[in-house]
Design a protein around this motif. Structure first.
Motif, mmCIF file in Angstrom:
data_model
loop_
_atom_site.group_PDB
_atom_site.id
_atom_site.type_symbol
_atom_site.label_atom_id
_atom_site.label_comp_id
_atom_site.label_asym_id
_atom_site.label_seq_id
_atom_site.Cartn_x
_atom_site.Cartn_y
_atom_site.Cartn_z
ATOM 1 N N LYS A 32 -19.083 17.938 -10.687
ATOM 2 C CA LYS A 32 -19.699 16.693 -11.139
ATOM 3 C C LYS A 32 -20.668 16.139 -10.098
ATOM 4 C CE LYS A 32 -15.845 13.588 -9.861
ATOM 5 N NZ LYS A 32 -14.817 12.678 -10.437
ATOM 6 N N THR A 33 -20.437 16.456 -8.821
ATOM 7 C CA THR A 33 -21.377 16.024 -7.785
ATOM 8 C C THR A 33 -22.685 16.791 -7.898
ATOM 9 O OG1 THR A 33 -19.533 15.486 -6.306
ATOM 10 C CG2 THR A 33 -21.707 15.735 -5.311
ATOM 11 N N VAL A 34 -22.603 18.097 -8.158
ATOM 12 C CA VAL A 34 -23.818 18.891 -8.367
ATOM 13 C C VAL A 34 -24.629 18.309 -9.519
ATOM 14 C CG1 VAL A 34 -24.748 21.155 -8.966
ATOM 15 C CG2 VAL A 34 -22.759 20.995 -7.471
ATOM 16 N N LEU A 35 -23.971 18.022 -10.632
ATOM 17 C CA LEU A 35 -24.661 17.469 -11.810
ATOM 18 C C LEU A 35 -25.307 16.131 -11.492
ATOM 19 C CD1 LEU A 35 -22.014 18.367 -14.528
ATOM 20 C CD2 LEU A 35 -24.366 19.188 -14.497
ATOM 21 N N ALA A 36 -24.590 15.271 -10.802
ATOM 22 C CA ALA A 36 -25.114 13.942 -10.485
ATOM 23 C C ALA A 36 -26.303 14.022 -9.537
ATOM 24 C CB ALA A 36 -24.012 13.074 -9.882
ATOM 25 N N LYS A 37 -26.176 14.831 -8.507
ATOM 26 C CA LYS A 37 -27.270 14.942 -7.529
ATOM 27 C C LYS A 37 -28.491 15.632 -8.122
ATOM 28 C CE LYS A 37 -24.785 13.460 -3.900
ATOM 29 N NZ LYS A 37 -25.102 12.262 -3.085
ATOM 30 N N VAL A 40 -11.465 12.850 -24.722
ATOM 31 C CA VAL A 40 -12.788 13.422 -24.980
ATOM 32 C C VAL A 40 -12.887 14.811 -24.365
ATOM 33 C CG1 VAL A 40 -15.271 13.133 -24.686
ATOM 34 C CG2 VAL A 40 -13.850 11.130 -25.147
ATOM 35 N N THR A 41 -12.346 14.984 -23.164
ATOM 36 C CA THR A 41 -12.286 16.314 -22.563
ATOM 37 C C THR A 41 -11.493 17.266 -23.449
ATOM 38 O OG1 THR A 41 -12.454 15.465 -20.298
ATOM 39 C CG2 THR A 41 -11.468 17.638 -20.577
ATOM 40 N N ARG A 42 -10.352 16.803 -23.952
ATOM 41 C CA ARG A 42 -9.537 17.654 -24.825
ATOM 42 C C ARG A 42 -10.310 18.021 -26.088
ATOM 43 N NH1 ARG A 42 -5.662 14.022 -22.816
ATOM 44 N NH2 ARG A 42 -5.580 12.744 -24.721
ATOM 45 N N LEU A 43 -11.021 17.070 -26.640
ATOM 46 C CA LEU A 43 -11.833 17.339 -27.833
ATOM 47 C C LEU A 43 -12.886 18.410 -27.545
ATOM 48 C CD1 LEU A 43 -12.830 16.502 -30.735
ATOM 49 C CD2 LEU A 43 -14.347 14.892 -29.564
ATOM 50 N N ILE A 44 -13.586 18.269 -26.429
ATOM 51 C CA ILE A 44 -14.654 19.205 -26.072
ATOM 52 C C ILE A 44 -14.112 20.631 -25.948
ATOM 53 C CG2 ILE A 44 -16.251 19.877 -24.228
ATOM 54 C CD1 ILE A 44 -16.591 16.816 -23.683
ATOM 55 N N LEU A 45 -13.006 20.785 -25.220
ATOM 56 C CA LEU A 45 -12.482 22.121 -24.964
ATOM 57 C C LEU A 45 -11.739 22.694 -26.170
ATOM 58 C CD1 LEU A 45 -11.284 21.694 -21.269
ATOM 59 C CD2 LEU A 45 -13.399 22.729 -22.113
ATOM 60 N N THR A 71 -21.270 23.030 -25.067
ATOM 61 C CA THR A 71 -20.550 21.815 -24.698
ATOM 62 C C THR A 71 -21.554 20.785 -24.171
ATOM 63 O OG1 THR A 71 -20.156 22.390 -22.375
ATOM 64 C CG2 THR A 71 -18.577 23.230 -24.011
ATOM 65 N N PRO A 72 -21.191 19.518 -24.172
ATOM 66 C CA PRO A 72 -22.092 18.490 -23.645
ATOM 67 C C PRO A 72 -22.497 18.743 -22.202
ATOM 68 C CG PRO A 72 -20.269 17.485 -24.821
ATOM 69 C CD PRO A 72 -19.955 18.933 -24.726
ATOM 70 N N GLU A 73 -21.558 19.247 -21.393
ATOM 71 C CA GLU A 73 -21.864 19.498 -19.989
ATOM 72 C C GLU A 73 -22.912 20.596 -19.838
ATOM 73 O OE1 GLU A 73 -17.760 17.753 -20.294
ATOM 74 O OE2 GLU A 73 -18.855 19.340 -21.321
ATOM 75 N N MET A 74 -22.871 21.601 -20.708
ATOM 76 C CA MET A 74 -23.872 22.666 -20.664
ATOM 77 C C MET A 74 -25.268 22.131 -20.960
ATOM 78 S SD MET A 74 -21.944 25.727 -22.715
ATOM 79 C CE MET A 74 -20.309 26.298 -22.263
ATOM 80 N N VAL A 75 -25.373 21.322 -22.004
ATOM 81 C CA VAL A 75 -26.706 20.836 -22.379
ATOM 82 C C VAL A 75 -27.192 19.781 -21.392
ATOM 83 C CG1 VAL A 75 -26.408 21.439 -24.808
ATOM 84 C CG2 VAL A 75 -25.835 19.132 -24.052
ATOM 85 N N ALA A 76 -26.277 18.975 -20.850
ATOM 86 C CA ALA A 76 -26.671 18.014 -19.820
ATOM 87 C C ALA A 76 -27.205 18.761 -18.605
ATOM 88 C CB ALA A 76 -25.498 17.124 -19.434
ATOM 89 N N CYS A 111 -22.397 11.568 -18.798
ATOM 90 C CA CYS A 111 -21.509 10.731 -19.615
ATOM 91 C C CYS A 111 -22.066 10.556 -21.021
ATOM 92 C CB CYS A 111 -21.337 9.355 -18.961
ATOM 93 S SG CYS A 111 -19.918 9.222 -17.865
ATOM 94 N N GLU A 112 -23.374 10.335 -21.095
ATOM 95 C CA GLU A 112 -24.015 10.155 -22.397
ATOM 96 C C GLU A 112 -23.863 11.399 -23.258
ATOM 97 O OE1 GLU A 112 -26.670 8.587 -25.471
ATOM 98 O OE2 GLU A 112 -25.316 7.719 -23.983
ATOM 99 N N ALA A 113 -24.107 12.574 -22.685
ATOM 100 C CA ALA A 113 -23.993 13.810 -23.455
ATOM 101 C C ALA A 113 -22.575 14.012 -23.979
ATOM 102 C CB ALA A 113 -24.424 15.000 -22.602
ATOM 103 N N ARG A 114 -21.584 13.608 -23.201
ATOM 104 C CA ARG A 114 -20.194 13.734 -23.660
ATOM 105 C C ARG A 114 -19.922 12.858 -24.882
ATOM 106 N NH1 ARG A 114 -15.899 15.485 -20.246
ATOM 107 N NH2 ARG A 114 -14.733 13.630 -20.904
#
Length: 460
Positions: A18-23, A72-77, A118-123, A308-311
Protein backbone atom coordinates in the motif's frame (compact mmCIF):
# COMPACT_ATOMS: atom_id res chain seq x y z
CA UNK A 1 7.24 -7.13 2.64
CA UNK A 2 9.37 -4.10 1.73
CA UNK A 3 10.00 -3.02 -1.86
CA UNK A 4 12.77 -0.83 -3.25
CA UNK A 5 13.93 0.92 -6.40
CA UNK A 6 16.71 3.34 -7.29
CA UNK A 7 16.51 6.68 -9.11
CA UNK A 8 19.67 8.65 -9.97
CA UNK A 9 21.70 6.35 -7.77
CA UNK A 10 19.50 6.86 -4.72
CA UNK A 11 17.67 3.80 -3.39
CA UNK A 12 14.11 4.24 -2.14
CA UNK A 13 12.51 1.63 0.10
CA UNK A 14 8.75 1.22 0.57
CA UNK A 15 7.48 -0.63 3.61
CA UNK A 16 4.65 -2.55 1.95
CA UNK A 17 2.37 -2.76 -1.07
CA UNK A 18 0.00 0.00 0.00
CA UNK A 19 2.98 2.32 0.49
CA UNK A 20 4.17 1.64 -3.06
CA UNK A 21 0.68 2.45 -4.38
CA UNK A 22 0.40 5.63 -2.33
CA UNK A 23 3.85 6.94 -3.23
CA UNK A 24 3.25 6.15 -6.92
CA UNK A 25 0.09 8.28 -7.03
CA UNK A 26 0.22 11.58 -8.89
CA UNK A 27 0.31 14.46 -6.42
CA UNK A 28 -2.92 15.39 -4.64
CA UNK A 29 -3.55 17.32 -1.49
CA UNK A 30 -5.57 14.57 0.22
CA UNK A 31 -2.66 12.15 0.13
CA UNK A 32 -0.42 14.86 1.58
CA UNK A 33 -3.00 15.47 4.31
CA UNK A 34 -3.05 11.73 5.09
CA UNK A 35 0.76 11.63 5.20
CA UNK A 36 1.00 8.92 2.51
CA UNK A 37 2.17 10.97 -0.51
CA UNK A 38 5.63 10.82 -2.02
CA UNK A 39 7.95 13.41 -0.50
CA UNK A 40 9.52 14.33 -3.84
CA UNK A 41 9.12 13.80 -7.57
CA UNK A 42 12.10 11.42 -7.45
CA UNK A 43 10.45 9.27 -4.80
CA UNK A 44 7.25 9.21 -6.84
CA UNK A 45 9.13 8.04 -9.93
CA UNK A 46 10.92 5.37 -7.88
CA UNK A 47 7.57 4.10 -6.59
CA UNK A 48 6.10 4.09 -10.10
CA UNK A 49 9.08 2.14 -11.46
CA UNK A 50 8.79 -0.29 -8.57
CA UNK A 51 5.06 -0.67 -9.15
CA UNK A 52 5.54 -1.26 -12.87
CA UNK A 53 7.73 -4.30 -12.12
CA UNK A 54 5.29 -5.94 -9.69
CA UNK A 55 3.25 -8.93 -10.91
CA UNK A 56 -0.52 -8.46 -11.05
CA UNK A 57 -0.90 -11.60 -8.94
CA UNK A 58 0.56 -9.80 -5.92
CA UNK A 59 -2.78 -8.04 -5.42
CA UNK A 60 -4.44 -11.43 -4.93
CA UNK A 61 -1.74 -12.57 -2.52
CA UNK A 62 -1.29 -9.47 -0.34
CA UNK A 63 -4.59 -7.76 0.58
CA UNK A 64 -4.16 -4.07 1.37
CA UNK A 65 -6.61 -4.40 4.26
CA UNK A 66 -6.64 -7.78 6.10
CA UNK A 67 -9.28 -10.22 4.84
CA UNK A 68 -10.63 -10.90 8.31
CA UNK A 69 -11.04 -7.20 9.16
CA UNK A 70 -12.84 -5.81 6.11
CA UNK A 71 -15.87 -7.10 4.22
CA UNK A 72 -14.92 -5.14 1.09
CA UNK A 73 -11.63 -7.04 0.96
CA UNK A 74 -13.55 -10.29 1.37
CA UNK A 75 -15.91 -9.27 -1.43
CA UNK A 76 -13.01 -8.44 -3.77
CA UNK A 77 -11.18 -11.72 -3.20
CA UNK A 78 -14.21 -14.02 -2.93
CA UNK A 79 -15.76 -12.80 -6.18
CA UNK A 80 -12.58 -12.70 -8.25
CA UNK A 81 -12.98 -14.69 -11.46
CA UNK A 82 -9.75 -16.63 -12.04
CA UNK A 83 -10.79 -17.80 -15.51
CA UNK A 84 -11.31 -14.22 -16.70
CA UNK A 85 -7.95 -13.21 -15.20
CA UNK A 86 -6.06 -16.10 -16.80
CA UNK A 87 -5.08 -14.32 -20.08
CA UNK A 88 -3.13 -11.63 -18.18
CA UNK A 89 -2.11 -13.61 -15.12
CA UNK A 90 1.59 -13.58 -16.07
CA UNK A 91 1.80 -9.81 -16.62
CA UNK A 92 3.40 -7.16 -14.45
CA UNK A 93 1.59 -3.88 -13.81
CA UNK A 94 3.72 -2.18 -16.45
CA UNK A 95 3.02 -4.92 -18.99
CA UNK A 96 -0.67 -4.64 -18.18
CA UNK A 97 -0.53 -0.96 -19.13
CA UNK A 98 1.01 -1.88 -22.48
CA UNK A 99 -1.67 -4.54 -22.97
CA UNK A 100 -4.48 -2.06 -22.32
CA UNK A 101 -3.03 0.49 -24.76
CA UNK A 102 -2.42 -2.04 -27.52
CA UNK A 103 -4.51 -1.68 -30.67
CA UNK A 104 -5.08 -5.43 -30.46
CA UNK A 105 -6.94 -5.04 -27.15
CA UNK A 106 -10.54 -4.32 -28.09
CA UNK A 107 -13.75 -3.42 -26.27
CA UNK A 108 -14.77 -7.07 -26.42
CA UNK A 109 -11.45 -8.11 -24.87
CA UNK A 110 -11.90 -5.69 -21.98
CA UNK A 111 -15.49 -6.81 -21.36
CA UNK A 112 -14.35 -10.43 -21.04
CA UNK A 113 -11.42 -9.42 -18.84
CA UNK A 114 -13.39 -7.23 -16.44
CA UNK A 115 -14.53 -9.92 -13.93
CA UNK A 116 -10.91 -10.98 -13.52
CA UNK A 117 -9.69 -7.53 -12.51
CA UNK A 118 -9.55 -6.28 -8.95
CA UNK A 119 -9.78 -2.61 -7.93
CA UNK A 120 -6.17 -2.68 -6.76
CA UNK A 121 -5.01 -3.87 -10.19
CA UNK A 122 -6.77 -1.10 -12.06
CA UNK A 123 -5.75 1.53 -9.50
CA UNK A 124 -2.14 0.41 -9.86
CA UNK A 125 -2.07 0.54 -13.65
CA UNK A 126 -3.80 3.93 -13.72
CA UNK A 127 -0.95 5.37 -11.64
CA UNK A 128 1.40 4.58 -14.54
CA UNK A 129 -0.79 6.34 -17.10
CA UNK A 130 -0.67 9.85 -18.47
CA UNK A 131 -3.89 11.71 -19.30
CA UNK A 132 -4.11 10.45 -22.88
CA UNK A 133 -3.57 6.86 -21.68
CA UNK A 134 -6.50 7.13 -19.28
CA UNK A 135 -8.69 8.50 -22.06
CA UNK A 136 -7.57 5.89 -24.59
CA UNK A 137 -8.30 2.96 -22.28
CA UNK A 138 -11.54 4.38 -20.91
CA UNK A 139 -12.90 5.06 -24.39
CA UNK A 140 -12.40 1.39 -25.31
CA UNK A 141 -14.64 0.15 -22.48
CA UNK A 142 -18.30 -0.29 -23.38
CA UNK A 143 -20.82 -0.83 -20.57
CA UNK A 144 -24.56 -0.86 -21.29
CA UNK A 145 -27.35 -0.87 -18.69
CA UNK A 146 -31.14 -0.83 -18.84
CA UNK A 147 -34.21 0.05 -16.76
CA UNK A 148 -36.72 2.13 -18.75
CA UNK A 149 -34.18 3.04 -21.40
CA UNK A 150 -30.81 1.88 -22.66
CA UNK A 151 -27.78 3.71 -21.27
CA UNK A 152 -24.16 3.54 -22.39
CA UNK A 153 -24.46 2.55 -26.05
CA UNK A 154 -21.64 3.74 -28.37
CA UNK A 155 -22.16 7.31 -29.52
CA UNK A 156 -24.52 8.08 -26.66
CA UNK A 157 -24.14 10.47 -23.73
CA UNK A 158 -26.77 10.53 -21.00
CA UNK A 159 -27.50 13.10 -18.32
CA UNK A 160 -28.89 13.14 -14.82
CA UNK A 161 -31.43 15.94 -14.52
CA UNK A 162 -30.72 17.36 -11.04
CA UNK A 163 -33.50 19.81 -10.05
CA UNK A 164 -32.43 20.34 -6.42
CA UNK A 165 -34.02 23.00 -4.22
CA UNK A 166 -32.80 24.25 -0.81
CA UNK A 167 -36.21 23.83 0.80
CA UNK A 168 -37.58 20.96 -1.33
CA UNK A 169 -40.12 23.39 -2.77
CA UNK A 170 -42.23 21.53 -5.32
CA UNK A 171 -42.75 24.53 -7.60
CA UNK A 172 -39.03 25.28 -7.71
CA UNK A 173 -38.19 21.64 -8.40
CA UNK A 174 -40.87 21.41 -11.10
CA UNK A 175 -39.58 24.55 -12.82
CA UNK A 176 -36.04 23.13 -12.95
CA UNK A 177 -37.42 19.80 -14.11
CA UNK A 178 -39.23 21.41 -17.04
CA UNK A 179 -36.17 23.45 -17.93
CA UNK A 180 -34.03 20.32 -18.06
CA UNK A 181 -36.48 18.33 -20.15
CA UNK A 182 -36.70 21.18 -22.66
CA UNK A 183 -32.94 20.99 -23.15
CA UNK A 184 -32.90 17.23 -23.61
CA UNK A 185 -31.67 16.34 -20.14
CA UNK A 186 -32.77 13.48 -17.91
CA UNK A 187 -32.29 10.22 -19.76
CA UNK A 188 -29.93 8.72 -17.16
CA UNK A 189 -32.26 9.66 -14.31
CA UNK A 190 -34.32 12.49 -12.92
CA UNK A 191 -32.57 12.59 -9.57
CA UNK A 192 -33.22 14.97 -6.68
CA UNK A 193 -30.96 15.46 -3.67
CA UNK A 194 -33.52 16.15 -0.95
CA UNK A 195 -32.81 18.90 1.56
CA UNK A 196 -34.13 16.56 4.26
CA UNK A 197 -34.27 12.78 4.47
CA UNK A 198 -37.75 12.63 5.97
CA UNK A 199 -39.82 9.74 4.66
CA UNK A 200 -42.85 11.95 4.00
CA UNK A 201 -40.87 14.58 2.06
CA UNK A 202 -39.00 12.04 -0.02
CA UNK A 203 -42.22 10.18 -0.76
CA UNK A 204 -43.95 13.31 -2.03
CA UNK A 205 -41.01 14.14 -4.28
CA UNK A 206 -41.08 10.63 -5.73
CA UNK A 207 -44.79 10.94 -6.39
CA UNK A 208 -44.33 14.30 -8.12
CA UNK A 209 -41.64 13.00 -10.48
CA UNK A 210 -43.60 9.85 -11.19
CA UNK A 211 -46.72 11.86 -12.02
CA UNK A 212 -44.77 13.91 -14.55
CA UNK A 213 -43.13 10.81 -16.00
CA UNK A 214 -46.40 8.97 -16.46
CA UNK A 215 -48.36 11.96 -17.78
CA UNK A 216 -45.88 12.52 -20.58
CA UNK A 217 -44.76 8.90 -20.94
CA UNK A 218 -41.11 9.82 -20.46
CA UNK A 219 -38.83 6.79 -20.94
CA UNK A 220 -36.56 7.45 -17.98
CA UNK A 221 -36.26 6.62 -14.29
CA UNK A 222 -36.63 8.70 -11.16
CA UNK A 223 -34.69 8.77 -7.92
CA UNK A 224 -34.70 10.84 -4.76
CA UNK A 225 -31.24 10.40 -3.34
CA UNK A 226 -32.21 9.50 0.21
CA UNK A 227 -30.45 7.06 2.50
CA UNK A 228 -31.07 3.44 1.62
CA UNK A 229 -33.00 2.86 4.85
CA UNK A 230 -35.40 5.67 3.90
CA UNK A 231 -35.86 4.07 0.49
CA UNK A 232 -36.60 0.71 2.09
CA UNK A 233 -39.27 2.30 4.25
CA UNK A 234 -40.81 4.00 1.22
CA UNK A 235 -40.94 0.69 -0.64
CA UNK A 236 -42.82 -0.78 2.32
CA UNK A 237 -45.27 2.14 2.12
CA UNK A 238 -45.89 1.58 -1.60
CA UNK A 239 -44.08 4.66 -2.91
CA UNK A 240 -43.14 4.73 -6.63
CA UNK A 241 -39.48 3.83 -6.15
CA UNK A 242 -37.54 3.23 -9.37
CA UNK A 243 -33.88 3.32 -8.33
CA UNK A 244 -32.21 2.61 -5.00
CA UNK A 245 -29.51 5.20 -4.29
CA UNK A 246 -26.63 5.10 -1.84
CA UNK A 247 -23.23 6.70 -1.36
CA UNK A 248 -20.64 3.94 -0.96
CA UNK A 249 -16.95 3.59 -0.18
CA UNK A 250 -14.04 1.23 -0.51
CA UNK A 251 -13.68 0.08 3.09
CA UNK A 252 -16.04 -1.51 5.58
CA UNK A 253 -15.29 1.30 8.02
CA UNK A 254 -16.30 3.98 5.53
CA UNK A 255 -19.52 2.19 4.64
CA UNK A 256 -20.27 1.84 8.35
CA UNK A 257 -19.90 5.61 8.67
CA UNK A 258 -22.55 5.89 5.95
CA UNK A 259 -24.78 3.59 8.00
CA UNK A 260 -24.65 0.73 5.49
CA UNK A 261 -23.15 -2.67 4.83
CA UNK A 262 -23.30 -5.16 1.99
CA UNK A 263 -26.25 -7.08 3.38
CA UNK A 264 -28.32 -3.90 3.72
CA UNK A 265 -27.62 -3.01 0.08
CA UNK A 266 -28.67 -6.49 -0.98
CA UNK A 267 -31.90 -6.20 1.01
CA UNK A 268 -32.71 -2.90 -0.68
CA UNK A 269 -31.98 -4.27 -4.13
CA UNK A 270 -34.26 -7.24 -3.61
CA UNK A 271 -37.03 -5.01 -2.27
CA UNK A 272 -36.86 -2.72 -5.30
CA UNK A 273 -36.74 -5.63 -7.73
CA UNK A 274 -39.97 -6.92 -6.21
CA UNK A 275 -41.74 -3.79 -7.50
CA UNK A 276 -40.97 -4.81 -11.10
CA UNK A 277 -41.02 -1.22 -12.40
CA UNK A 278 -38.42 -1.57 -15.16
CA UNK A 279 -39.58 -1.97 -18.75
CA UNK A 280 -36.45 -2.77 -20.81
CA UNK A 281 -34.30 -4.06 -17.94
CA UNK A 282 -34.06 -4.45 -14.17
CA UNK A 283 -30.76 -2.77 -13.25
CA UNK A 284 -31.90 -0.36 -10.55
CA UNK A 285 -29.06 0.45 -8.17
CA UNK A 286 -27.51 3.93 -8.29
CA UNK A 287 -24.25 4.59 -6.43
CA UNK A 288 -22.16 7.70 -5.83
CA UNK A 289 -18.52 7.76 -4.79
CA UNK A 290 -15.72 10.31 -4.49
CA UNK A 291 -12.00 10.42 -3.78
CA UNK A 292 -11.40 11.63 -0.24
CA UNK A 293 -14.48 10.21 1.46
CA UNK A 294 -12.50 7.51 3.28
CA UNK A 295 -9.94 10.01 4.52
CA UNK A 296 -12.69 12.36 5.67
CA UNK A 297 -14.19 9.55 7.76
CA UNK A 298 -10.75 8.38 9.03
CA UNK A 299 -11.55 5.04 7.41
CA UNK A 300 -8.77 4.76 4.81
CA UNK A 301 -6.43 2.27 6.57
CA UNK A 302 -3.40 4.16 5.26
CA UNK A 303 -4.46 3.78 1.61
CA UNK A 304 -4.19 6.62 -0.87
CA UNK A 305 -7.31 8.42 -2.09
CA UNK A 306 -7.48 6.81 -5.49
CA UNK A 307 -6.94 3.22 -4.36
CA UNK A 308 -9.71 3.63 -1.78
CA UNK A 309 -11.94 5.03 -4.51
CA UNK A 310 -11.29 2.09 -6.83
CA UNK A 311 -12.22 -0.33 -4.05
CA UNK A 312 -15.62 1.35 -3.87
CA UNK A 313 -16.20 0.19 -7.42
CA UNK A 314 -15.99 -3.43 -6.24
CA UNK A 315 -18.94 -2.70 -3.95
CA UNK A 316 -20.86 -1.16 -6.84
CA UNK A 317 -20.03 -4.02 -9.21
CA UNK A 318 -21.47 -6.58 -6.80
CA UNK A 319 -24.95 -5.12 -7.25
CA UNK A 320 -25.10 -4.79 -11.06
CA UNK A 321 -26.00 -1.08 -10.99
CA UNK A 322 -27.78 1.02 -13.59
CA UNK A 323 -25.64 4.07 -12.75
CA UNK A 324 -22.46 4.88 -10.85
CA UNK A 325 -20.89 8.30 -10.66
CA UNK A 326 -17.93 9.88 -8.99
CA UNK A 327 -18.61 13.30 -7.47
CA UNK A 328 -15.06 14.20 -8.16
CA UNK A 329 -14.49 17.72 -6.80
CA UNK A 330 -17.27 17.94 -4.23
CA UNK A 331 -15.36 17.46 -0.98
CA UNK A 332 -12.99 20.39 -1.48
CA UNK A 333 -9.37 21.48 -1.92
CA UNK A 334 -8.19 19.64 1.18
CA UNK A 335 -8.52 16.48 -0.92
CA UNK A 336 -8.18 17.68 -4.54
CA UNK A 337 -6.53 21.08 -4.43
CA UNK A 338 -7.04 22.57 -7.87
CA UNK A 339 -8.42 22.06 -11.35
CA UNK A 340 -5.43 19.97 -12.41
CA UNK A 341 -5.86 17.51 -9.55
CA UNK A 342 -9.63 17.35 -10.03
CA UNK A 343 -9.32 16.61 -13.76
CA UNK A 344 -6.71 13.90 -13.22
CA UNK A 345 -8.79 12.27 -10.48
CA UNK A 346 -11.93 12.29 -12.61
CA UNK A 347 -10.22 10.59 -15.52
CA UNK A 348 -8.74 7.98 -13.17
CA UNK A 349 -12.19 7.28 -11.77
CA UNK A 350 -13.84 6.90 -15.16
CA UNK A 351 -11.04 4.67 -16.45
CA UNK A 352 -10.90 2.42 -13.39
CA UNK A 353 -14.66 2.13 -13.06
CA UNK A 354 -15.17 1.23 -16.69
CA UNK A 355 -12.34 -1.32 -16.60
CA UNK A 356 -14.21 -2.99 -13.74
CA UNK A 357 -17.36 -3.11 -15.87
CA UNK A 358 -19.30 -0.23 -14.38
CA UNK A 359 -21.56 2.31 -16.13
CA UNK A 360 -19.42 5.21 -14.94
CA UNK A 361 -20.67 8.76 -14.99
CA UNK A 362 -19.24 11.82 -13.34
CA UNK A 363 -20.33 14.95 -11.56
CA UNK A 364 -17.87 17.42 -13.10
CA UNK A 365 -17.74 19.79 -10.17
CA UNK A 366 -15.80 21.94 -7.74
CA UNK A 367 -16.43 23.88 -4.55
CA UNK A 368 -16.06 27.64 -4.51
CA UNK A 369 -13.00 27.54 -2.22
CA UNK A 370 -11.01 25.26 -4.56
CA UNK A 371 -8.38 26.61 -6.93
CA UNK A 372 -10.61 25.88 -9.92
CA UNK A 373 -13.08 27.67 -12.15
CA UNK A 374 -15.54 27.01 -14.94
CA UNK A 375 -12.76 26.97 -17.54
CA UNK A 376 -11.31 23.95 -15.73
CA UNK A 377 -14.73 22.33 -15.81
CA UNK A 378 -15.11 23.02 -19.55
CA UNK A 379 -11.78 21.30 -20.11
CA UNK A 380 -12.81 18.39 -17.94
CA UNK A 381 -16.23 18.16 -19.58
CA UNK A 382 -14.67 17.80 -23.01
CA UNK A 383 -12.12 15.25 -21.81
CA UNK A 384 -14.86 13.19 -20.16
CA UNK A 385 -16.85 13.11 -23.38
CA UNK A 386 -13.83 11.86 -25.30
CA UNK A 387 -13.12 9.30 -22.56
CA UNK A 388 -16.62 7.90 -22.91
CA UNK A 389 -18.22 8.86 -19.61
CA UNK A 390 -21.65 7.25 -19.50
CA UNK A 391 -23.43 10.30 -18.11
CA UNK A 392 -22.90 13.75 -16.61
CA UNK A 393 -25.02 16.06 -14.47
CA UNK A 394 -27.55 18.60 -15.67
CA UNK A 395 -27.96 21.35 -13.06
CA UNK A 396 -29.80 24.65 -13.76
CA UNK A 397 -27.13 27.20 -14.61
CA UNK A 398 -24.44 24.73 -13.45
CA UNK A 399 -24.95 26.13 -9.92
CA UNK A 400 -26.51 23.80 -7.36
CA UNK A 401 -28.26 26.16 -4.98
CA UNK A 402 -29.01 23.41 -2.47
CA UNK A 403 -25.64 21.62 -2.26
CA UNK A 404 -23.65 24.86 -2.81
CA UNK A 405 -21.20 23.72 -5.46
CA UNK A 406 -20.57 24.23 -9.17
CA UNK A 407 -21.39 21.49 -11.64
CA UNK A 408 -22.47 21.23 -15.30
CA UNK A 409 -25.57 22.73 -16.91
CA UNK A 410 -28.16 21.52 -19.41
CA UNK A 411 -26.38 23.63 -22.03
CA UNK A 412 -23.07 21.90 -21.25
CA UNK A 413 -24.56 18.55 -22.23
CA UNK A 414 -25.90 20.04 -25.47
CA UNK A 415 -22.43 21.40 -26.24
CA UNK A 416 -20.76 18.06 -25.62
CA UNK A 417 -23.27 16.11 -27.68
CA UNK A 418 -22.92 18.58 -30.54
CA UNK A 419 -19.12 18.74 -30.77
CA UNK A 420 -18.68 14.98 -30.35
CA UNK A 421 -21.68 13.94 -32.45
CA UNK A 422 -23.34 12.15 -29.54
CA UNK A 423 -27.02 11.57 -28.71
CA UNK A 424 -29.04 10.71 -25.61
CA UNK A 425 -30.32 7.19 -25.03
CA UNK A 426 -32.32 5.95 -28.04
CA UNK A 427 -35.67 5.68 -26.23
CA UNK A 428 -35.31 9.16 -24.75
CA UNK A 429 -34.22 10.60 -28.08
CA UNK A 430 -37.37 9.23 -29.72
CA UNK A 431 -39.45 10.84 -26.97
CA UNK A 432 -37.74 14.22 -27.50
CA UNK A 433 -38.51 14.03 -31.21
CA UNK A 434 -42.12 12.97 -30.66
CA UNK A 435 -42.66 15.78 -28.16
CA UNK A 436 -41.21 18.35 -30.54
CA UNK A 437 -38.51 19.30 -28.03
CA UNK A 438 -35.71 18.48 -30.48
CA UNK A 439 -35.60 18.08 -34.25
CA UNK A 440 -33.85 15.38 -36.29
CA UNK A 441 -30.55 17.29 -36.10
CA UNK A 442 -30.99 17.45 -32.32
CA UNK A 443 -31.52 21.19 -32.35
CA UNK A 444 -33.57 22.59 -29.48
CA UNK A 445 -37.19 23.54 -30.14
CA UNK A 446 -37.65 24.53 -26.51
CA UNK A 447 -39.59 27.74 -27.12
CA UNK A 448 -42.25 25.90 -29.11
CA UNK A 449 -42.56 23.19 -26.44
CA UNK A 450 -42.52 25.36 -23.33
CA UNK A 451 -46.23 26.14 -23.10
CA UNK A 452 -47.20 22.49 -23.28
CA UNK A 453 -44.96 21.64 -20.36
CA UNK A 454 -45.73 24.64 -18.15
CA UNK A 455 -48.83 22.85 -16.89
CA UNK A 456 -46.50 20.56 -14.96
CA UNK A 457 -45.74 23.24 -12.37
CA UNK A 458 -47.91 22.66 -9.28
CA UNK A 459 -50.17 25.59 -8.47
CA UNK A 460 -49.91 25.16 -4.73
Amino acid sequence: MPFSHSVRGISYTFADLKTVLAKASPLRSGDQLAGVAAQSAEERVAAQLCLADLPLTIFLQEPLIPYEKDEVTRLILDTHKAEAFAPIRSLTVGEFRDFLLSDLTTSSTLTQLSPGLTPEMVAAVSKLMRIQDLISVSSKCQVTTRFRNTIGLPGRLSTRLQPNHPSDDYRGIAASLIDGLLYGSGDAVIGINPATDHVQTVGKLLEMIDTVRQRFEIPTQSCVLSHVTTTLRLIELGAPVDLVFQSIGGTEALNSSFGINLSLLQEAKEAALSLNRGTVGNQLMYFETGQGAALSANAHHGLDLQTCEARAYAVARAFDPLLVNTVVGFIGPEYLYDGKQIIRAGLEDICCGKLLGLPMGIDICYTNHAEADQDDMDNMLTLMGVAGATFIMGVPGADDIMLHYQSTSFHDALYLRKVLGMRPSPEFESWLLNMGIMDEQFRSLASESRQRLLQLIPRS
